[in-house]
Design a protein around this motif. Structure first.
Motif, PDB file in Angstrom:
ATOM      1  N   GLU A 164       0.822  -1.212   0.000  1.00 15.50           N
ATOM      2  CA  GLU A 164       0.000   0.000   0.000  1.00 15.50           C
ATOM      3  C   GLU A 164       0.860   1.269   0.000  1.00 15.50           C
ATOM      4  O   GLU A 164       0.449   2.308  -0.511  1.00 15.50           O
ATOM      5  N   TYR A 165       2.047   1.180   0.576  1.00 15.53           N
ATOM      6  CA  TYR A 165       2.922   2.337   0.711  1.00 15.53           C
ATOM      7  C   TYR A 165       3.969   2.415  -0.398  1.00 15.53           C
ATOM      8  O   TYR A 165       4.404   3.512  -0.770  1.00 15.53           O
ATOM      9  N   ILE A 166       4.375   1.266  -0.913  1.00  7.60           N
ATOM     10  CA  ILE A 166       5.505   1.198  -1.837  1.00  7.60           C
ATOM     11  C   ILE A 166       5.089   1.284  -3.303  1.00  7.60           C
ATOM     12  O   ILE A 166       5.660   2.043  -4.091  1.00  7.60           O
ATOM     13  N   LEU A 167       4.074   0.522  -3.699  1.00  4.04           N
ATOM     14  CA  LEU A 167       3.771   0.355  -5.117  1.00  4.04           C
ATOM     15  C   LEU A 167       3.382   1.638  -5.855  1.00  4.04           C
ATOM     16  O   LEU A 167       3.763   1.807  -7.023  1.00  4.04           O
ATOM     17  N   PRO A 168       2.646   2.574  -5.254  1.00  2.00           N
ATOM     18  CA  PRO A 168       2.269   3.777  -6.017  1.00  2.00           C
ATOM     19  C   PRO A 168       3.463   4.632  -6.445  1.00  2.00           C
ATOM     20  O   PRO A 168       3.326   5.454  -7.348  1.00  2.00           O
ATOM     21  N   GLN A 169       4.636   4.425  -5.845  1.00  6.33           N
ATOM     22  CA  GLN A 169       5.814   5.228  -6.177  1.00  6.33           C
ATOM     23  C   GLN A 169       6.787   4.516  -7.115  1.00  6.33           C
ATOM     24  O   GLN A 169       7.862   5.034  -7.403  1.00  6.33           O
ATOM     25  N   GLN A 170       6.433   3.329  -7.612  1.00 11.32           N
ATOM     26  CA  GLN A 170       7.373   2.536  -8.404  1.00 11.32           C
ATOM     27  C   GLN A 170       7.293   2.816  -9.899  1.00 11.32           C
ATOM     28  O   GLN A 170       6.268   3.241 -10.413  1.00 11.32           O
ATOM     29  N   ASP A 171       8.418   2.580 -10.575  1.00 11.47           N
ATOM     30  CA  ASP A 171       8.459   2.673 -12.037  1.00 11.47           C
ATOM     31  C   ASP A 171       8.099   1.333 -12.684  1.00 11.47           C
ATOM     32  O   ASP A 171       7.375   1.287 -13.675  1.00 11.47           O
ATOM     33  N   LEU A 172       8.631   0.245 -12.112  1.00 11.91           N
ATOM     34  CA  LEU A 172       8.371  -1.095 -12.606  1.00 11.91           C
ATOM     35  C   LEU A 172       7.932  -1.977 -11.446  1.00 11.91           C
ATOM     36  O   LEU A 172       8.475  -1.880 -10.346  1.00 11.91           O
ATOM     37  N   VAL A 173       6.954  -2.844 -11.694  1.00 10.53           N
ATOM     38  CA  VAL A 173       6.496  -3.792 -10.680  1.00 10.53           C
ATOM     39  C   VAL A 173       6.387  -5.171 -11.320  1.00 10.53           C
ATOM     40  O   VAL A 173       5.702  -5.342 -12.334  1.00 10.53           O
ATOM     41  N   PHE A 174       7.093  -6.125 -10.747  1.00  6.62           N
ATOM     42  CA  PHE A 174       6.983  -7.526 -11.147  1.00  6.62           C
ATOM     43  C   PHE A 174       6.075  -8.224 -10.143  1.00  6.62           C
ATOM     44  O   PHE A 174       6.347  -8.196  -8.936  1.00  6.62           O
ATOM     45  N   ILE A 175       5.001  -8.845 -10.616  1.00  8.44           N
ATOM     46  CA  ILE A 175       4.019  -9.481  -9.738  1.00  8.44           C
ATOM     47  C   ILE A 175       3.982 -10.973 -10.018  1.00  8.44           C
ATOM     48  O   ILE A 175       3.798 -11.400 -11.164  1.00  8.44           O
ATOM     49  N   THR A 176       4.134 -11.782  -8.980  1.00 14.06           N
ATOM     50  CA  THR A 176       4.070 -13.226  -9.147  1.00 14.06           C
ATOM     51  C   THR A 176       2.665 -13.686  -9.512  1.00 14.06           C
ATOM     52  O   THR A 176       1.666 -13.144  -9.018  1.00 14.06           O
ATOM     53  N   GLY A 177       2.582 -14.702 -10.369  1.00 13.25           N
ATOM     54  CA  GLY A 177       1.288 -15.244 -10.764  1.00 13.25           C
ATOM     55  C   GLY A 177       0.521 -15.876  -9.620  1.00 13.25           C
ATOM     56  O   GLY A 177      -0.699 -16.057  -9.705  1.00 13.25           O
ATOM     57  N   THR A 178       1.215 -16.195  -8.511  1.00 15.83           N
ATOM     58  CA  THR A 178       0.526 -16.804  -7.368  1.00 15.83           C
ATOM     59  C   THR A 178      -0.420 -15.834  -6.675  1.00 15.83           C
ATOM     60  O   THR A 178      -1.224 -16.254  -5.833  1.00 15.83           O
ATOM     61  N   LEU A 191      -2.830  -0.614  -7.154  1.00 13.06           N
ATOM     62  CA  LEU A 191      -1.740   0.137  -6.526  1.00 13.06           C
ATOM     63  C   LEU A 191      -0.609   0.422  -7.498  1.00 13.06           C
ATOM     64  O   LEU A 191       0.150   1.380  -7.320  1.00 13.06           O
ATOM     65  N   SER A 192      -0.495  -0.386  -8.552  1.00 14.45           N
ATOM     66  CA  SER A 192       0.598  -0.252  -9.512  1.00 14.45           C
ATOM     67  C   SER A 192       0.184   0.490 -10.779  1.00 14.45           C
ATOM     68  O   SER A 192       0.862   0.401 -11.800  1.00 14.45           O
ATOM     69  N   ALA A 193      -0.889   1.247 -10.695  1.00 12.39           N
ATOM     70  CA  ALA A 193      -1.442   1.910 -11.881  1.00 12.39           C
ATOM     71  C   ALA A 193      -0.451   2.872 -12.537  1.00 12.39           C
ATOM     72  O   ALA A 193      -0.537   3.131 -13.744  1.00 12.39           O
ATOM     73  N   ASN A 194       0.492   3.416 -11.763  1.00 10.26           N
ATOM     74  CA  ASN A 194       1.467   4.363 -12.311  1.00 10.26           C
ATOM     75  C   ASN A 194       2.729   3.689 -12.819  1.00 10.26           C
ATOM     76  O   ASN A 194       3.635   4.363 -13.311  1.00 10.26           O
ATOM     77  N   ALA A 195       2.810   2.390 -12.699  1.00 10.28           N
ATOM     78  CA  ALA A 195       4.022   1.652 -13.051  1.00 10.28           C
ATOM     79  C   ALA A 195       3.801   0.769 -14.268  1.00 10.28           C
ATOM     80  O   ALA A 195       2.675   0.493 -14.668  1.00 10.28           O
ATOM     81  N   LYS A 196       4.921   0.318 -14.843  1.00 10.79           N
ATOM     82  CA  LYS A 196       4.871  -0.761 -15.824  1.00 10.79           C
ATOM     83  C   LYS A 196       4.802  -2.070 -15.045  1.00 10.79           C
ATOM     84  O   LYS A 196       5.646  -2.313 -14.180  1.00 10.79           O
ATOM     85  N   VAL A 197       3.809  -2.891 -15.332  1.00  3.36           N
ATOM     86  CA  VAL A 197       3.581  -4.111 -14.560  1.00  3.36           C
ATOM     87  C   VAL A 197       3.917  -5.338 -15.402  1.00  3.36           C
ATOM     88  O   VAL A 197       3.419  -5.485 -16.523  1.00  3.36           O
ATOM     89  N   PHE A 211      -3.489  -8.035 -20.742  1.00  2.00           N
ATOM     90  CA  PHE A 211      -2.914  -6.787 -21.246  1.00  2.00           C
ATOM     91  C   PHE A 211      -3.932  -5.647 -21.208  1.00  2.00           C
ATOM     92  O   PHE A 211      -3.555  -4.480 -21.239  1.00  2.00           O
ATOM     93  N   SER A 212      -5.197  -5.980 -21.163  1.00  2.00           N
ATOM     94  CA  SER A 212      -6.240  -4.953 -21.104  1.00  2.00           C
ATOM     95  C   SER A 212      -6.515  -4.504 -19.677  1.00  2.00           C
ATOM     96  O   SER A 212      -7.369  -3.649 -19.456  1.00  2.00           O
ATOM     97  N   HIS A 213      -5.789  -5.075 -18.725  1.00  2.48           N
ATOM     98  CA  HIS A 213      -6.028  -4.760 -17.311  1.00  2.48           C
ATOM     99  C   HIS A 213      -4.759  -4.310 -16.604  1.00  2.48           C
ATOM    100  O   HIS A 213      -4.579  -4.543 -15.406  1.00  2.48           O
ATOM    101  N   GLY A 214      -3.871  -3.638 -17.349  1.00  4.29           N
ATOM    102  CA  GLY A 214      -2.717  -3.005 -16.725  1.00  4.29           C
ATOM    103  C   GLY A 214      -1.439  -3.808 -16.721  1.00  4.29           C
ATOM    104  O   GLY A 214      -0.426  -3.353 -16.193  1.00  4.29           O
ATOM    105  N   VAL A 215      -1.432  -5.004 -17.314  1.00  5.15           N
ATOM    106  CA  VAL A 215      -0.233  -5.825 -17.351  1.00  5.15           C
ATOM    107  C   VAL A 215       0.472  -5.637 -18.694  1.00  5.15           C
ATOM    108  O   VAL A 215      -0.153  -5.735 -19.746  1.00  5.15           O
ATOM    109  N   ARG A 216       1.787  -5.339 -18.649  1.00  5.94           N
ATOM    110  CA  ARG A 216       2.549  -5.088 -19.874  1.00  5.94           C
ATOM    111  C   ARG A 216       3.119  -6.359 -20.494  1.00  5.94           C
ATOM    112  O   ARG A 216       3.364  -6.415 -21.701  1.00  5.94           O
TER     113      ARG A 216
END
Length: 257
Positions: A164-178, A191-197, A211-216
Motif C-alpha cells: 500500500e505504501y511502496i507500489l504507487p511510487q514505483q516505475d516497474l512492478v513484477f508481480i508473481t502469478g501466485t 496500486l501499480s497503476a502508475n508503473a509498468k507491470v 494486457f487490457s487490465h494493466g499488465v505489460r
C-alpha cells in the motif's frame, strides 16, 4: 470497483467446456494438470492449513472431470484448492497444444528466457518492486533501486503489507502469478497503476486479455515434455522444472498487436 472477481471470470471464460482432466500431478512445490486435448498447466503448490485436508491428495477424483469445473476452484478461499484451480486454468492457456498461430506461439519462438534478464534494460536506474521473492534477484538489485515484497519475508525483504505504501511510487512492478491464488492480484494492479507491470512465474496465466487490465507482459512457463515435467515435480529443488520439461517464455503486449 464493485466486481472484484472480474479478472477471474474473464480468465475462466477461456477454459473450453469440452475439455476434461486427463491427469493430475502434485509435487513438493508445483502442481500440474493435463487435459485430454493436450493442454498442460502448472501452478505453485499451496500446502493446506494445519488440520485441513489436502485437496491435492484427491487427485483421482479430478481425472475425467470437466476442466472448467476444476478451474473454478481458483476462486476458492482455500488456497490449497485455489492452486489446483490455477493449474487447471493454465492448462487452457499455457500449452504447446496451441497449434494455430498465436501470441504465445510467437513468444515461444522469439522471447524465451528468464524474465528478470529479459527486462533488465528496462529496470536500469528505476524504482523496481518484485512481489514475491524469486531466485536470482541479486543481479537485478545491481541495476536498480529494488524492493522485494514477500508474505514470508527473508532478510532484506519487506512484508507484503508494505504494498500500500511502496507500489504507487514505483516505475516497474513484477508481480508473481501466485497472487491469483491468494486473491491479492486485483489490489496490486490498482496500486501499480502508475508503473509498468510485469507478471512473472510458472503460475502466470499466459492469456493476452491481461494486457487490457494493466499488465505489460506475461513471463510464465510452457510445458514442452509432460513426462519429464511430471518426474521433476518430485524434486526438492524448486527450480528443477525449468531444466526438465519446462520452457520459460515472455509474452509482451506489443507482440499481440
Amino acid at each position: 470497483m464493485s466486481n472484484r472477481w472480474f479478472l477471474y471470470d474473464a480468465l475462466l471464460d477461456s477454459v473450453p467446456d469440452t475439455a476434461l482432466v486427463k491427469s493430475f500431478t502434485c509435487g513438493k512445490h508445483w502442481l500440474m494438470v493435463e487435459t485430454d486435448s493436450g493442454g498442460i498447466g502448472m501452478a505453485q503448490y499451496f500446502p493446506p492449513a494445519p488440520g485441513a485436508s489436502d485437496s491435492a491428495q484427491s487427485c483421482h477424483d479430478m481425472v475425467g472431470q470437466p476442466l472448467r469445473r476444476i478451474a473454478e476452484k481458483i476462486k476458492s478461499w482455500d488456497f490449497n484448492a485455489a492452486s489446483i484451480g490455477l493449474a487447471a486454468l493454465n492448462a487452457a492457456n499455457n500449452t504447446l497444444a496451441l497449434v494455430e498461430p498465436s501470441p504465445l506461439r510467437t513468444a515461444l519462438d522469439n522471447r524465451h528466457g528468464d524474465a528478470f534478464d529479459f527486462f533488465l534494460s528496462e529496470a536500469k536506474g528505476k524504482k523496481v518492486t518484485v512481489v514475491g521473492h524469486f531466485p536470482g534477484l541479486g543481479r537485478l538489485r545491481q541495476h536498480c533501486e529494488l524492493s522485494i515484497l514477500e508474505r514470508q519475508p527473508q532478510p532484506g525483504d519487506l512484508p507484503d503489507t508494505a504494498a500500500e505504501y511502496i507500489l504507487p511510487q514505483q516505475d516497474l512492478v513484477f508481480i508473481t502469478g501466485t497472487t491469483f491464488i491468494n486473491k491479492t492480484i486485483t489490489r496490486l494492479l490498482e496500486l501499480s497503476a502508475n508503473a509498468k507491470v510485469y507478471m512473472v512465474g510458472p503460475s502466470t496465466p499466459m492469456n493476452p486479455l491481461l494486457f487490457s487490465h494493466g499488465v505489460r507482459s506475461l513471463s510464465g512457463l510452457v510445458v514442452v515434455d509432460a513426462e519429464k515435467m511430471s518426474a521433476s515435480l518430485k524434486n526438492d529443488n524448486c527450480e528443477a522444472i525449468f531444466g526438465h520439461g519446462g520452457q520459460k517464455v515472455n509474452m509482451v503486449a506489443e507482440s499481440c498487436h
